[in-house]
Write a protein that holds these residues in place. Sequence first.
Motif, short mmCIF file in Angstrom:
data_model
loop_
_atom_site.label_atom_id
_atom_site.label_comp_id
_atom_site.label_asym_id
_atom_site.label_seq_id
_atom_site.Cartn_x
_atom_site.Cartn_y
_atom_site.Cartn_z
N ASP A 284 -34.29 -42.40 71.37
CA ASP A 284 -33.32 -41.34 71.10
C ASP A 284 -33.54 -40.72 69.72
O ASP A 284 -33.52 -39.50 69.56
CB ASP A 284 -31.90 -41.91 71.20
N ILE A 285 -33.77 -41.56 68.73
CA ILE A 285 -34.02 -41.06 67.37
C ILE A 285 -35.34 -40.31 67.31
O ILE A 285 -35.43 -39.20 66.77
CB ILE A 285 -34.00 -42.22 66.36
N LEU A 286 -36.39 -40.91 67.85
CA LEU A 286 -37.73 -40.31 67.77
C LEU A 286 -37.86 -39.03 68.58
O LEU A 286 -38.76 -38.22 68.34
CB LEU A 286 -38.78 -41.34 68.22
N TYR A 287 -36.96 -38.84 69.54
CA TYR A 287 -36.93 -37.59 70.30
C TYR A 287 -36.78 -36.40 69.36
O TYR A 287 -37.35 -35.34 69.59
CB TYR A 287 -35.76 -37.65 71.29
N ARG A 288 -36.02 -36.59 68.27
CA ARG A 288 -35.83 -35.51 67.29
C ARG A 288 -37.13 -35.13 66.61
O ARG A 288 -37.28 -34.01 66.11
CB ARG A 288 -34.82 -35.94 66.21
N PHE A 289 -38.08 -36.07 66.54
CA PHE A 289 -39.34 -35.82 65.86
C PHE A 289 -40.50 -35.65 66.83
O PHE A 289 -41.67 -35.66 66.43
CB PHE A 289 -39.63 -36.97 64.88
N ASN A 290 -40.16 -35.51 68.13
CA ASN A 290 -41.15 -35.26 69.17
C ASN A 290 -42.18 -36.38 69.25
O ASN A 290 -43.38 -36.14 69.43
CB ASN A 290 -41.85 -33.91 68.93
N ILE A 291 -41.71 -37.64 69.12
CA ILE A 291 -42.61 -38.80 69.16
C ILE A 291 -42.28 -39.64 70.40
O ILE A 291 -41.15 -40.10 70.56
CB ILE A 291 -42.44 -39.67 67.89
N PRO A 292 -43.26 -39.86 71.28
CA PRO A 292 -43.01 -40.69 72.46
C PRO A 292 -42.99 -42.18 72.11
O PRO A 292 -43.51 -42.59 71.07
CB PRO A 292 -44.20 -40.36 73.37
N VAL A 293 -42.41 -42.97 73.00
CA VAL A 293 -42.39 -44.42 72.82
C VAL A 293 -42.99 -45.09 74.05
O VAL A 293 -42.96 -44.53 75.15
CB VAL A 293 -40.97 -44.97 72.59
N ILE A 294 -43.53 -46.27 73.84
CA ILE A 294 -43.84 -47.19 74.92
C ILE A 294 -42.90 -48.37 74.73
O ILE A 294 -43.02 -49.11 73.75
CB ILE A 294 -45.31 -47.65 74.91
N GLY A 295 -41.94 -48.50 75.62
CA GLY A 295 -40.94 -49.53 75.47
C GLY A 295 -41.22 -50.74 76.35
O GLY A 295 -41.45 -50.59 77.56
N ILE A 296 -41.22 -51.93 75.75
CA ILE A 296 -41.38 -53.18 76.50
C ILE A 296 -39.99 -53.78 76.66
O ILE A 296 -39.36 -54.20 75.68
CB ILE A 296 -42.31 -54.16 75.77
N THR A 297 -39.46 -53.79 77.88
CA THR A 297 -38.08 -54.17 78.14
C THR A 297 -38.01 -55.25 79.22
O THR A 297 -39.02 -55.53 79.88
CB THR A 297 -37.25 -52.96 78.58
N ASP A 298 -36.81 -55.82 79.40
CA ASP A 298 -36.65 -56.79 80.49
C ASP A 298 -35.38 -56.56 81.30
O ASP A 298 -34.92 -57.43 82.03
CB ASP A 298 -36.69 -58.23 79.95
N GLY A 299 -34.79 -55.34 81.15
CA GLY A 299 -33.61 -55.00 81.94
C GLY A 299 -32.30 -55.51 81.39
O GLY A 299 -31.25 -55.33 82.01
N ASP A 300 -32.33 -56.13 80.19
CA ASP A 300 -31.11 -56.69 79.59
C ASP A 300 -30.51 -55.68 78.62
O ASP A 300 -30.56 -55.85 77.41
CB ASP A 300 -31.45 -58.00 78.87
N ILE A 301 -29.94 -54.61 79.15
CA ILE A 301 -29.47 -53.51 78.31
C ILE A 301 -27.96 -53.59 78.10
O ILE A 301 -27.21 -53.97 78.99
CB ILE A 301 -29.87 -52.15 78.90
N ASP A 302 -27.51 -53.25 76.90
CA ASP A 302 -26.09 -53.31 76.56
C ASP A 302 -25.44 -51.94 76.44
O ASP A 302 -24.26 -51.85 76.13
CB ASP A 302 -25.91 -54.06 75.23
N LYS A 303 -26.22 -50.88 76.63
CA LYS A 303 -25.73 -49.50 76.47
C LYS A 303 -25.05 -49.31 75.10
O LYS A 303 -23.84 -49.33 74.97
CB LYS A 303 -24.76 -49.10 77.57
N VAL A 304 -25.88 -49.12 74.09
CA VAL A 304 -25.38 -49.04 72.73
C VAL A 304 -25.11 -47.60 72.28
O VAL A 304 -24.50 -47.38 71.24
CB VAL A 304 -26.35 -49.72 71.74
#
Length: 368
Positions: A284-304
């Motif tokens: 979300d933050i890097l979207y402002r700077f037009n930078i993509p991410v590769i996110g390594i996740t496991d589905g344990d999201i807390d919706k912050v």
Amino acid sequence: MKIGVVVHGPEIVDSGYAQKFIEFLEEYGDVKARLGGTMGRTAVIDAHLEDRIDISKKLFPSQSVDIFNQEKYDVIFLINYGKSSVTGHAFGYKVYNNCQDQPPLIQMERPGEADGSVVAWRNDLEELAKDISIKMGLVMVSPDEIKEALFHEEPCQDVSGTVCRKIAGVSPDENIFVNGIVIGKSNSSKVSIIAKNGIITELVGGNLKQHGVEKLGVINLEKAIIKTGLLRKSQVKPRIIRSNKSKHKFTVAFVNHAAEDIYKFKNVDLVVTVGDDTTLVAADILYRFNIPVIGITDGDIDKVVEEGFKTKGSLIIEVNAGRDDIVGREVFLKLFNNQETIEIENLENFKSKLLQIINEVNRNYKLK
């Protein structure tokens, strides 16, 4: 009169009151504003206020107040928009008590609400605080009233080696953040955190998230930054800051469960993140700077955050439950050579190597 303003949190900026109050204070003297905290930075950028509010340094609110005090400012305003007057006043109390030398601090809290208030944290500022409260239609609240409201109940019972900290103004079913990491979720309005020898052991009035505790490690609970609810609840149109990147080499950064440090990577080309919430906030933050991410996740999201954005070209890789840290360590070791940033020549080759490493550790991953 030299006036310092410490802006805290995204809500005071998103509501428009940060800009309004800074302009209002210019009737009283020369005004300089700086951010205190981390999550307000994105709000300042979205509001095109980075030339008006200094966001160049990562500072705690008390540190920003101390800097103004050391620079001999006549009065310092702490402006905040807490989710309730209780949380807002508890925040102001904590900031003032973490400051050095009893600074000339006035707090403006929740200005757009019926319980919006002004607090003179030093007696000699009451006249100025009262004048401002009248002009802005806010109520005056004294430090004594706040202390009475915060400490009218029995304190936590401490035993040897154990620290207990009560959290003010919590509602049921809210995330509990300690130093930026979710350590659990409330199930009541009375919540306390218990730590023994610097390790959180219990969340009274809530459900402890052991994985979050492990990520957090040893802390000083009395000095820790504690937040509840969403990091940013406003629904806003994000501002995109375009850059002209045309180079033969690309800089890639690695971020592991520390999304609040993401701003230092605003000039890189790609960021690899570990953890569901870290990926959500960082993207979300890097979207402002037009930078993509590769996110390594496991589905344990807390919706912050209420809504997260991702730059085109971003890739989310979901591994088996509880395996994101293990996979992240392998990627950091084998691909980044334990370095925070690396330079590469081909982004697609980098992605292929990363997926190969993940496949070796966790074959059943999903691409999103």
